[in-house]
Structures are given as C-alpha cells and as structure tokens.
Design a protein around this motif. Structure first.
Motif, PDB file in Angstrom:
ATOM      1  N   SER A  25      -0.219   7.211 -17.192  1.00 29.35           N
ATOM      2  CA  SER A  25       0.762   8.420 -17.404  1.00 29.35           C
ATOM      3  C   SER A  25       2.113   8.513 -16.494  1.00 29.35           C
ATOM      4  O   SER A  25       2.100   7.518 -15.582  1.00 29.35           O
ATOM      5  CB  SER A  25      -0.234   9.922 -16.758  1.00 29.35           C
ATOM      6  OG  SER A  25      -0.377   9.859 -15.483  1.00 29.35           O
ATOM      7  N   ASP A  26       2.759   9.335 -16.500  1.00 34.60           N
ATOM      8  CA  ASP A  26       3.939   9.673 -15.582  1.00 34.60           C
ATOM      9  C   ASP A  26       3.406   9.645 -14.076  1.00 34.60           C
ATOM     10  O   ASP A  26       2.360  10.512 -13.950  1.00 34.60           O
ATOM     11  CB  ASP A  26       4.830  10.621 -15.843  1.00 34.60           C
ATOM     12  CG  ASP A  26       5.667  10.479 -16.985  1.00 34.60           C
ATOM     13  OD1 ASP A  26       5.641   9.310 -17.556  1.00 34.60           O
ATOM     14  OD2 ASP A  26       6.143  11.206 -17.541  1.00 34.60           O
ATOM     15  N   ILE A  27       3.608   9.047 -12.967  1.00 30.01           N
ATOM     16  CA  ILE A  27       3.090   9.087 -11.718  1.00 30.01           C
ATOM     17  C   ILE A  27       4.310   9.374 -10.754  1.00 30.01           C
ATOM     18  O   ILE A  27       5.618   8.868 -11.095  1.00 30.01           O
ATOM     19  CB  ILE A  27       2.357   7.749 -11.304  1.00 30.01           C
ATOM     20  CG1 ILE A  27       3.073   6.575 -11.319  1.00 30.01           C
ATOM     21  CG2 ILE A  27       1.064   7.662 -12.426  1.00 30.01           C
ATOM     22  CD1 ILE A  27       2.433   5.450 -10.772  1.00 30.01           C
ATOM     23  N   THR A  28       3.759  10.004  -9.562  1.00 32.91           N
ATOM     24  CA  THR A  28       4.547   9.800  -8.439  1.00 32.91           C
ATOM     25  C   THR A  28       4.042   9.286  -7.178  1.00 32.91           C
ATOM     26  O   THR A  28       2.718   9.537  -6.932  1.00 32.91           O
ATOM     27  CB  THR A  28       4.796  11.426  -8.148  1.00 32.91           C
ATOM     28  OG1 THR A  28       5.506  12.077  -9.318  1.00 32.91           O
ATOM     29  CG2 THR A  28       5.660  11.643  -6.854  1.00 32.91           C
ATOM     30  N   VAL A  29       4.544   8.575  -6.826  1.00 27.95           N
ATOM     31  CA  VAL A  29       4.229   7.695  -5.565  1.00 27.95           C
ATOM     32  C   VAL A  29       4.974   7.980  -4.188  1.00 27.95           C
ATOM     33  O   VAL A  29       6.310   7.804  -4.315  1.00 27.95           O
ATOM     34  CB  VAL A  29       4.143   6.254  -5.993  1.00 27.95           C
ATOM     35  CG1 VAL A  29       3.703   5.173  -4.798  1.00 27.95           C
ATOM     36  CG2 VAL A  29       3.268   5.868  -7.030  1.00 27.95           C
ATOM     37  N   GLU A  30       4.542   7.933  -3.233  1.00 28.70           N
ATOM     38  CA  GLU A  30       4.777   7.823  -1.970  1.00 28.70           C
ATOM     39  C   GLU A  30       4.986   6.781  -1.263  1.00 28.70           C
ATOM     40  O   GLU A  30       3.760   6.141  -0.800  1.00 28.70           O
ATOM     41  CB  GLU A  30       4.213   8.899  -1.082  1.00 28.70           C
ATOM     42  CG  GLU A  30       4.857   9.227   0.378  1.00 28.70           C
ATOM     43  CD  GLU A  30       4.355  10.009   1.275  1.00 28.70           C
ATOM     44  OE1 GLU A  30       4.743  10.151   2.481  1.00 28.70           O
ATOM     45  OE2 GLU A  30       3.356  10.579   0.882  1.00 28.70           O
ATOM     46  N   LEU A  31       6.013   6.040  -1.085  1.00 26.89           N
ATOM     47  CA  LEU A  31       6.209   4.783  -0.507  1.00 26.89           C
ATOM     48  C   LEU A  31       5.846   4.612   1.041  1.00 26.89           C
ATOM     49  O   LEU A  31       6.229   5.645   1.819  1.00 26.89           O
ATOM     50  CB  LEU A  31       7.431   4.186  -0.617  1.00 26.89           C
ATOM     51  CG  LEU A  31       7.784   3.898  -2.029  1.00 26.89           C
ATOM     52  CD1 LEU A  31       9.281   3.337  -2.230  1.00 26.89           C
ATOM     53  CD2 LEU A  31       6.928   2.862  -2.723  1.00 26.89           C
ATOM     54  N   LYS A  67       0.725  -1.157   0.001  1.00 28.09           N
ATOM     55  CA  LYS A  67      -0.019   0.201  -0.045  1.00 28.09           C
ATOM     56  C   LYS A  67       0.845   1.273  -0.013  1.00 28.09           C
ATOM     57  O   LYS A  67       1.861   1.340   0.951  1.00 28.09           O
ATOM     58  CB  LYS A  67      -1.076   0.007   1.319  1.00 28.09           C
ATOM     59  CG  LYS A  67      -2.084   1.299   1.226  1.00 28.09           C
ATOM     60  CD  LYS A  67      -2.796   0.920   2.035  1.00 28.09           C
ATOM     61  CE  LYS A  67      -2.754   0.908   3.551  1.00 28.09           C
ATOM     62  NZ  LYS A  67      -3.784   0.866   4.608  1.00 28.09           N
ATOM     63  N   SER A  68       0.504   2.092  -0.971  1.00 27.80           N
ATOM     64  CA  SER A  68       1.454   3.182  -1.035  1.00 27.80           C
ATOM     65  C   SER A  68       0.473   4.563  -1.546  1.00 27.80           C
ATOM     66  O   SER A  68      -0.905   4.333  -1.407  1.00 27.80           O
ATOM     67  CB  SER A  68       2.391   3.330  -2.220  1.00 27.80           C
ATOM     68  OG  SER A  68       3.353   2.140  -1.921  1.00 27.80           O
ATOM     69  N   PHE A  69       0.860   5.729  -1.620  1.00 27.55           N
ATOM     70  CA  PHE A  69       0.131   6.805  -1.773  1.00 27.55           C
ATOM     71  C   PHE A  69       0.455   7.565  -3.001  1.00 27.55           C
ATOM     72  O   PHE A  69       1.748   7.775  -3.338  1.00 27.55           O
ATOM     73  CB  PHE A  69       0.231   8.036  -0.698  1.00 27.55           C
ATOM     74  CG  PHE A  69      -0.765   9.104  -0.500  1.00 27.55           C
ATOM     75  CD1 PHE A  69      -2.118   8.830  -0.256  1.00 27.55           C
ATOM     76  CD2 PHE A  69      -0.494  10.211  -1.325  1.00 27.55           C
ATOM     77  CE1 PHE A  69      -2.974   9.906  -0.172  1.00 27.55           C
ATOM     78  CE2 PHE A  69      -1.442  11.267  -1.114  1.00 27.55           C
ATOM     79  CZ  PHE A  69      -2.526  10.957  -0.643  1.00 27.55           C
ATOM     80  N   LEU A  70      -0.619   7.761  -3.871  1.00 23.04           N
ATOM     81  CA  LEU A  70      -0.511   8.332  -5.144  1.00 23.04           C
ATOM     82  C   LEU A  70      -0.430   9.911  -4.961  1.00 23.04           C
ATOM     83  O   LEU A  70      -1.439  10.448  -4.628  1.00 23.04           O
ATOM     84  CB  LEU A  70      -1.667   7.849  -6.248  1.00 23.04           C
ATOM     85  CG  LEU A  70      -1.674   8.568  -7.568  1.00 23.04           C
ATOM     86  CD1 LEU A  70      -0.165   7.797  -8.262  1.00 23.04           C
ATOM     87  CD2 LEU A  70      -2.891   8.107  -8.334  1.00 23.04           C
ATOM     88  N   LEU A  71       0.728  10.705  -5.275  1.00 23.97           N
ATOM     89  CA  LEU A  71       0.776  11.794  -5.206  1.00 23.97           C
ATOM     90  C   LEU A  71       0.470  12.892  -6.321  1.00 23.97           C
ATOM     91  O   LEU A  71      -0.104  13.846  -6.416  1.00 23.97           O
ATOM     92  CB  LEU A  71       2.274  12.367  -4.921  1.00 23.97           C
ATOM     93  CG  LEU A  71       2.720  11.863  -3.416  1.00 23.97           C
ATOM     94  CD1 LEU A  71       4.212  12.172  -3.421  1.00 23.97           C
ATOM     95  CD2 LEU A  71       1.914  12.551  -2.275  1.00 23.97           C
ATOM     96  N   ASP A  72       0.785  12.107  -7.595  1.00 25.27           N
ATOM     97  CA  ASP A  72       0.313  12.770  -8.928  1.00 25.27           C
ATOM     98  C   ASP A  72       0.278  11.668  -9.957  1.00 25.27           C
ATOM     99  O   ASP A  72       0.851  10.628 -10.042  1.00 25.27           O
ATOM    100  CB  ASP A  72       1.515  13.698  -9.224  1.00 25.27           C
ATOM    101  CG  ASP A  72       0.916  14.591 -10.457  1.00 25.27           C
ATOM    102  OD1 ASP A  72      -0.128  14.938 -10.635  1.00 25.27           O
ATOM    103  OD2 ASP A  72       1.845  14.648 -11.429  1.00 25.27           O
ATOM    104  N   GLY A  73      -0.597  11.834 -10.982  1.00 27.31           N
ATOM    105  CA  GLY A  73      -0.754  10.825 -12.031  1.00 27.31           C
ATOM    106  C   GLY A  73      -1.975  10.179 -12.272  1.00 27.31           C
ATOM    107  O   GLY A  73      -2.840  10.206 -11.547  1.00 27.31           O
ATOM    108  N   ASP A  74      -2.215   9.609 -13.377  1.00 31.70           N
ATOM    109  CA  ASP A  74      -3.398   8.819 -13.612  1.00 31.70           C
ATOM    110  C   ASP A  74      -3.242   7.252 -13.625  1.00 31.70           C
ATOM    111  O   ASP A  74      -2.242   6.555 -14.454  1.00 31.70           O
ATOM    112  CB  ASP A  74      -3.663   9.067 -14.971  1.00 31.70           C
ATOM    113  CG  ASP A  74      -5.116   8.590 -15.533  1.00 31.70           C
ATOM    114  OD1 ASP A  74      -5.867   8.210 -14.666  1.00 31.70           O
ATOM    115  OD2 ASP A  74      -5.184   8.537 -16.787  1.00 31.70           O
TER     116      ASP A  74
END
Length: 355
Positions: A85-91, A48-55
């Motif tokens: 899309s390009d995404i940014t994920v917070e672990l 489980k992680s948190f999606l900061l940006d992207g589709d």
C-alpha cells in the motif's frame, strides 16, 4: 511487475515510487535516492527505519539486525521490505545532503585483466570494462561481481578512484581468499585473465563528504586485511584532489608478510599535506619492523588507535575490515564521543566470510 505504491519518507519530506516486486531499498537505488545501507541482505541493520503507516511485508532477515521486539514495535529493514500500500517511513539514519546524490546502479560487462597475489591470502583482482562501457562510482563504495549465466555473485569493495577508472578502463578489487569461498575460491582455480564477469553497483555509503566544516575535519581511516580496498580508494582520492585535511591511516595485520602496497601508500602520503600511515602488527618483532622501511606499532589495530588517539571528537572516521574489527572500532569511536554520523563504514556478507 506488481502494483505500484508511494513511499513517503520522514523527516526529510521525500517521496518515491515502489513496485510490490522490489524492496524499498532497491526502489530507491532505481530512482537515484541514497538511503543508508550496508549488506542489502538483512544482516547489518544500516537501513533500519520505522514504519509510520501502511502495509508491508519483510522477506527473511537476521534477528541480529532487527530483533523480534523491534519488529513488533514497527521497525523495518528497508532492504527486505515490500510495500503493499502507500506507506510512510521514518528514516533513522540518513544524510540529507547525500539523499539526492546517489550514483545510479549499473550492470556492466567486464573481463579479468589481472589476478595478482598481494599476500598469502589476499589478491588484487583487476577488471577491464567492456568496449563502450563506463562504470560511475564514488571512492569507498563496493559492487557485486557475478559470473555470467550463474547465480554466484559476491560483494567486494573497490580500491579504484572514479577518475582512475575513467582513465584506465579498469577497476581494482582487493579480495581475501577463504577456503570454500564461493567466489574467492575460484581465484586459485577456474578464473583467469580474459574471463568475463558482470559488475553491478555501486553500493555503499562509506564515501567522502566534502562540504562545509567537513572540509576542515581530520580524516581517520582504520582498516584491516582486505578492508584495505575502500580505504585505499579514499586515500587515493584525497591525494588526487590535493586535500588540505589532515589524514591518518591505521592498518592492522598479523605479520610483516601481511602488509602490502607500502610503497604506494608512502607515495600517496607525499601528495597529502598532512598524512600519517600507522601499520600495526599483532605478531611481529622489532627486528622485523626494521626490515620494512616504515615505522609501525604493535598489537591489535583498535588498541593502537585507542593509545595514539586521545581526542577524536573533531574527525571523520572511515572503517573497513573483518566484522569483529569493525565492531570493535565502532565501540571505540563511540566511547571517544565521535558522533555516529561521522563514523562511516559498510558491512556486507557473502559465502563463508568473504568481504
């Protein structure tokens, strides 16, 4: 193949490529990046992680692993997440030292070397690697076993150390048989020595950490049933390396007939400077204990650990067994202030409840 995008992980400042046709977790496996994971089926929440940006879009998953309100807030399960899309994920859960130390996923040809009953419902399955095949893994990990030309594949932990696999060309699994189990049920019927099987892996993060202060912390292992497999692999590895770390191995079962590999465990303990093995039986008499040649305890394994371990703050803990046992052990360790990053376990699911 679909379009390719970039995944940026925070707070570790790490990037990788992902194809639309693969999950973020599978892309990490492909590129040697060791993200936290467990079942890989959207049922355990380890990734489980948190999606900061992207589709992104997620394939079907269990709301026990990711509640609807968490999904609405932006949390994702990387084992079910496809990027569009390009995404940014917070672990959320990660081991920075382990991130770049993944063993590449391999699929190798094997054949059954032996199927050996260990108890009334647990067997040892040994697979012989095909000619010219190597299977690199870490002690404590698990793999998928699949019948050739079949969709039947199940995940099981390996009891073998890397050096043993290299030396013998064999990998051992300890498997509990369940009525109706799609794979374990075959061990009593259609599978036999010489039959081909495909092995894919390794997976899992229930592995030994060996750097800095972790070299001095006590190792506490808690297992039950077929959960013996990865814990036995860890103990075998600690014995091979001649560790100086104190090690205690708690193993829970119902009756004396459910205990196995006792002579080997005792022998392994002689190679470890400070080793203690504590089997605990929930249905046993003192007279039965006397016939086993080992000292044990009574009751559920988590109750025994609670009673015998007043201070677990300076330990690394490794768990494997039936999900209720693992959940109870995690709750116990957390109540005793064991930091989350020192509690190591893998959860994976298969048909019925094979593990």
């Amino acid at each position: 193949m679909g379009d390719k995008h970039r995944v940026h992980f925070e707070p570790v400042d790490l990037e990788m490529e992902v194809d639309e046709d693969e999950t973020v977790l599978d892309a990490a496996f492909r590129q040697g990046i060791s993200l936290m994971h467990g079942c890989r089926e959207g049922q355990c929440s380890a990734c489980k992680s948190f999606l900061l940006d992207g589709d992104v879009q997620m394939a079907r998953y269990s709301t026990f692993a990711l509640a609807d309100y968490e999904s609405e807030e932006g949390y994702v399960l990387l084992c079910k997440t496809h990027a569009y899309s390009d995404i940014t994920v917070e672990l959320i859960n990660y081991d920075e030292e382990e991130l770049h130390d993944a063993v590449p996923i391999q699929t190798v040809r094997t054949s059954i070397a032996a199927i050996t009953p260990l108890t009334g419902d647990i067997v040892s399955l040994k697979l012989k690697l095909g000619e010219g095949e190597r299977f690199v893994h870490k002690a404590g990990q698990y793999s998928e076993i699949r019948l050739p030309d079949s969709d039947v594949k199940r995940s099981f932990s390996m009891a073998t150390t890397p050096s043993s696999a290299e030396e013998t060309g064999e990998i051992e699994f300890i498997i509990k048989k369940y009525p109706g189990g799609h794979f374990s049920g075959l061990l009593d019927s259609s599978l036999a020595p010489g039959d081909p099987l495909l092995l894919t892996g390794p997976y899992g993060s229930c592995t030994l950490r060996a750097s800095g202060e972790e070299d001095r912390r006590r190792v506490v292992c808690i297992a039950g049933g077929a959960g013996m497999a990865p814990i036995l692999a860890l103990v075998r590895r600690l014995a091979e390396t001649g560790t100086e770390r104190p090690v205690v191995f708690y193993y829970g079962a119902r009756t004396a007939e459910d205990l196995f590999y006792l002579p080997e465990i005792i022998s392994l303990g002689l190679k470890i400077k400070d080793f203690r093995f504590v089997p605990a039986l929930s249905h046993v008499t003192e007279a039965e204990w006397e016939t086993l040649g080992v000292t044990g305890d009574f009751g559920l394994i988590t109750d025994v650990v609670d009673r015998l371990e007043p201070d677990l703050t300076d330990t690394d803990c490794y768990l494997c067994g039936p999900p209720p046992m693992v959940d109870a052990a995690i709750a116990l360790l957390e109540s005793k202030d064991v930091p989350t990053d020192r509690i190591h376990f893998d959860k994976f699911t298969t048909s019925v409840s094979e593990s």
